[in-house]
Design a protein around this motif. Structure first.
Motif, PDB file in Angstrom:
ATOM      1  N   GLU A 151       6.295  91.789  -3.200  1.00 13.02           N
ATOM      2  CA  GLU A 151       6.842  93.115  -2.892  1.00 13.02           C
ATOM      3  C   GLU A 151       8.228  93.038  -2.256  1.00 13.02           C
ATOM      4  O   GLU A 151       8.979  94.005  -2.311  1.00 13.02           O
ATOM      5  CB  GLU A 151       5.901  93.866  -1.932  1.00 13.02           C
ATOM      6  N   ASN A 152       8.566  91.896  -1.682  1.00 15.36           N
ATOM      7  CA  ASN A 152       9.809  91.783  -0.927  1.00 15.36           C
ATOM      8  C   ASN A 152      10.778  90.752  -1.496  1.00 15.36           C
ATOM      9  O   ASN A 152      11.424  90.031  -0.738  1.00 15.36           O
ATOM     10  CB  ASN A 152       9.492  91.452   0.538  1.00 15.36           C
ATOM     11  N   THR A 153      10.913  90.687  -2.797  1.00  9.52           N
ATOM     12  CA  THR A 153      11.910  89.792  -3.373  1.00  9.52           C
ATOM     13  C   THR A 153      13.290  90.363  -3.054  1.00  9.52           C
ATOM     14  O   THR A 153      13.455  91.567  -2.876  1.00  9.52           O
ATOM     15  CB  THR A 153      11.748  89.661  -4.907  1.00  9.52           C
ATOM     16  N   ASP A 154      14.269  89.491  -3.003  1.00 10.41           N
ATOM     17  CA  ASP A 154      15.615  89.961  -2.669  1.00 10.41           C
ATOM     18  C   ASP A 154      16.569  89.957  -3.865  1.00 10.41           C
ATOM     19  O   ASP A 154      17.762  89.776  -3.713  1.00 10.41           O
ATOM     20  CB  ASP A 154      16.189  89.155  -1.504  1.00 10.41           C
ATOM     21  N   VAL A 155      16.040  90.190  -5.048  1.00 10.37           N
ATOM     22  CA  VAL A 155      16.868  90.298  -6.245  1.00 10.37           C
ATOM     23  C   VAL A 155      17.224  91.774  -6.415  1.00 10.37           C
ATOM     24  O   VAL A 155      16.347  92.616  -6.620  1.00 10.37           O
ATOM     25  CB  VAL A 155      16.132  89.746  -7.488  1.00 10.37           C
ATOM     26  N   LYS A 156      18.502  92.076  -6.316  1.00  6.10           N
ATOM     27  CA  LYS A 156      18.949  93.470  -6.250  1.00  6.10           C
ATOM     28  C   LYS A 156      18.590  94.300  -7.474  1.00  6.10           C
ATOM     29  O   LYS A 156      18.224  95.464  -7.350  1.00  6.10           O
ATOM     30  CB  LYS A 156      20.452  93.525  -6.002  1.00  6.10           C
ATOM     31  N   SER A 157      18.698  93.714  -8.661  1.00 12.92           N
ATOM     32  CA  SER A 157      18.449  94.514  -9.871  1.00 12.92           C
ATOM     33  C   SER A 157      16.971  94.543 -10.259  1.00 12.92           C
ATOM     34  O   SER A 157      16.610  95.162 -11.253  1.00 12.92           O
ATOM     35  CB  SER A 157      19.281  93.983 -11.042  1.00 12.92           C
ATOM     36  N   ALA A 158      16.113  93.889  -9.466  1.00 10.87           N
ATOM     37  CA  ALA A 158      14.678  93.854  -9.767  1.00 10.87           C
ATOM     38  C   ALA A 158      13.938  94.807  -8.843  1.00 10.87           C
ATOM     39  O   ALA A 158      14.065  94.747  -7.630  1.00 10.87           O
ATOM     40  CB  ALA A 158      14.141  92.439  -9.591  1.00 10.87           C
ATOM     41  N   LYS A 159      13.161  95.670  -9.456  1.00 12.19           N
ATOM     42  CA  LYS A 159      12.357  96.621  -8.690  1.00 12.19           C
ATOM     43  C   LYS A 159      10.895  96.442  -9.087  1.00 12.19           C
ATOM     44  O   LYS A 159      10.544  96.522 -10.264  1.00 12.19           O
ATOM     45  CB  LYS A 159      12.805  98.053  -8.996  1.00 12.19           C
ATOM     46  N   LEU A 160      10.048  96.194  -8.109  1.00 13.24           N
ATOM     47  CA  LEU A 160       8.613  96.076  -8.366  1.00 13.24           C
ATOM     48  C   LEU A 160       8.077  97.474  -8.677  1.00 13.24           C
ATOM     49  O   LEU A 160       8.188  98.377  -7.862  1.00 13.24           O
ATOM     50  CB  LEU A 160       7.889  95.491  -7.160  1.00 13.24           C
ATOM     51  N   ILE A 161       7.534  97.654  -9.883  1.00 18.72           N
ATOM     52  CA  ILE A 161       7.036  98.982 -10.260  1.00 18.72           C
ATOM     53  C   ILE A 161       5.515  99.045 -10.334  1.00 18.72           C
ATOM     54  O   ILE A 161       4.951 100.134 -10.359  1.00 18.72           O
ATOM     55  CB  ILE A 161       7.665  99.477 -11.586  1.00 18.72           C
ATOM     56  N   GLU A 162       4.868  97.877 -10.352  1.00 23.89           N
ATOM     57  CA  GLU A 162       3.404  97.875 -10.381  1.00 23.89           C
ATOM     58  C   GLU A 162       2.896  96.539  -9.867  1.00 23.89           C
ATOM     59  O   GLU A 162       3.472  95.489 -10.166  1.00 23.89           O
ATOM     60  CB  GLU A 162       2.900  98.107 -11.808  1.00 23.89           C
ATOM     61  N   LEU A 163       1.826  96.587  -9.078  1.00 26.45           N
ATOM     62  CA  LEU A 163       1.210  95.368  -8.582  1.00 26.45           C
ATOM     63  C   LEU A 163      -0.285  95.610  -8.457  1.00 26.45           C
ATOM     64  O   LEU A 163      -0.709  96.542  -7.791  1.00 26.45           O
ATOM     65  CB  LEU A 163       1.787  94.969  -7.223  1.00 26.45           C
ATOM     66  N   GLU A 164      -1.049  94.791  -9.170  1.00 27.13           N
ATOM     67  CA  GLU A 164      -2.508  94.853  -9.110  1.00 27.13           C
ATOM     68  C   GLU A 164      -3.003  93.482  -8.698  1.00 27.13           C
ATOM     69  O   GLU A 164      -2.512  92.465  -9.175  1.00 27.13           O
ATOM     70  CB  GLU A 164      -3.090  95.217 -10.476  1.00 27.13           C
ATOM     71  N   GLN A 165      -4.004  93.468  -7.828  1.00 25.84           N
ATOM     72  CA  GLN A 165      -4.486  92.194  -7.314  1.00 25.84           C
ATOM     73  C   GLN A 165      -5.987  92.242  -7.075  1.00 25.84           C
ATOM     74  O   GLN A 165      -6.525  93.249  -6.630  1.00 25.84           O
ATOM     75  CB  GLN A 165      -3.760  91.886  -5.998  1.00 25.84           C
ATOM     76  N   ASN A 166      -6.646  91.141  -7.424  1.00 23.04           N
ATOM     77  CA  ASN A 166      -8.039  90.934  -7.043  1.00 23.04           C
ATOM     78  C   ASN A 166      -8.203  89.473  -6.665  1.00 23.04           C
ATOM     79  O   ASN A 166      -7.212  88.754  -6.552  1.00 23.04           O
ATOM     80  CB  ASN A 166      -9.010  91.394  -8.147  1.00 23.04           C
ATOM     81  N   ASN A 167      -9.412  89.001  -6.492  1.00 21.60           N
ATOM     82  CA  ASN A 167      -9.638  87.637  -6.005  1.00 21.60           C
ATOM     83  C   ASN A 167      -9.068  86.547  -6.898  1.00 21.60           C
ATOM     84  O   ASN A 167      -8.681  85.494  -6.419  1.00 21.60           O
ATOM     85  CB  ASN A 167     -11.134  87.383  -5.808  1.00 21.60           C
TER      86      ASN A 167
END
Length: 177
Positions: A151-167
């Motif tokens: 969620e906290n990458t520092d690449v300016k042109s990259a935007k996290l738009i979806e994140l799904e996580q399980n075990n």
């Protein structure tokens, strides 16, 4: 890039990969598993087409990073696919490589040994927009820390738009534009 590849290194690794594939086909044919040998050949054809698509994006550093990734010491296997119309993504290449580098370093630091870990990288190419999907399957030491890192990458042109996580899986989609 972590390693500067010379022609000899590339040829040596490529030859090793091809010999492994040929041995798989030969072994299956020797065991009279003709259908499995045909499946392996089809997998090679699909992978070769994907490598050609990647090579046609005018992003040589990105292609080098992806194509040589599994030749280095990582705790997971990288597979990739390119979906959509091929076009020149050279304007985004530095940011895509930086994002991949950050994410793969985090994964290398957090995977649990000796599990079987895989990362499927999908480059979804839309008109003047790239979606970079990272689908990691395996166990990590701290899922919350992994999620925060993505969620906290520092690449300016990259935007996290979806994140799904399980075990056992983390799927993240980044918009590059």
């Amino acid at each position: 890039m972590a390693k500067k590849w010379n022609t000899f290194d590339v040829l040596r690794h490529s030859r090793h990969d091809w010999l492994n594939r040929l041995q798989l086909i030969k072994g299956n044919l020797a065991l009279d598993h003709v259908d499995r040998a045909k499946e392996i050949i089809e997998e090679i054809i699909i992978q070769s087409r994907q490598e050609a698509k990647l090579s046609n994006l005018n992003a040589p550093k990105l292609a080098e990073y992806i194509l040589t990734f599994n030749w280095c010491n990582h705790l997971f296997q990288l597979d990739f696919e390119v979906i959509g119309d091929e076009y020149d993504i050279s304007a985004y290449e530095v940011d895509v490589v930086e994002l991949l580098t950050q994410c793969t370093k985090v994964l290398d630091a957090m995977v649990e040994i000796p599990e079987d870990h895989h990362l499927l990288l999908t480059l979804q190419l839309y008109h003047e927009e790239i979606h970079l999907v990272l689908d990691f399957q395996g166990e990590v030491s701290d899922q919350n820390k992994l999620k925060l890192a993505f969620e906290n990458t520092d690449v300016k042109s990259a935007k996290l738009i979806e994140l799904e996580q399980n075990n056992q899986e983390l799927v993240s989609t980044f918009l590059i534009k």
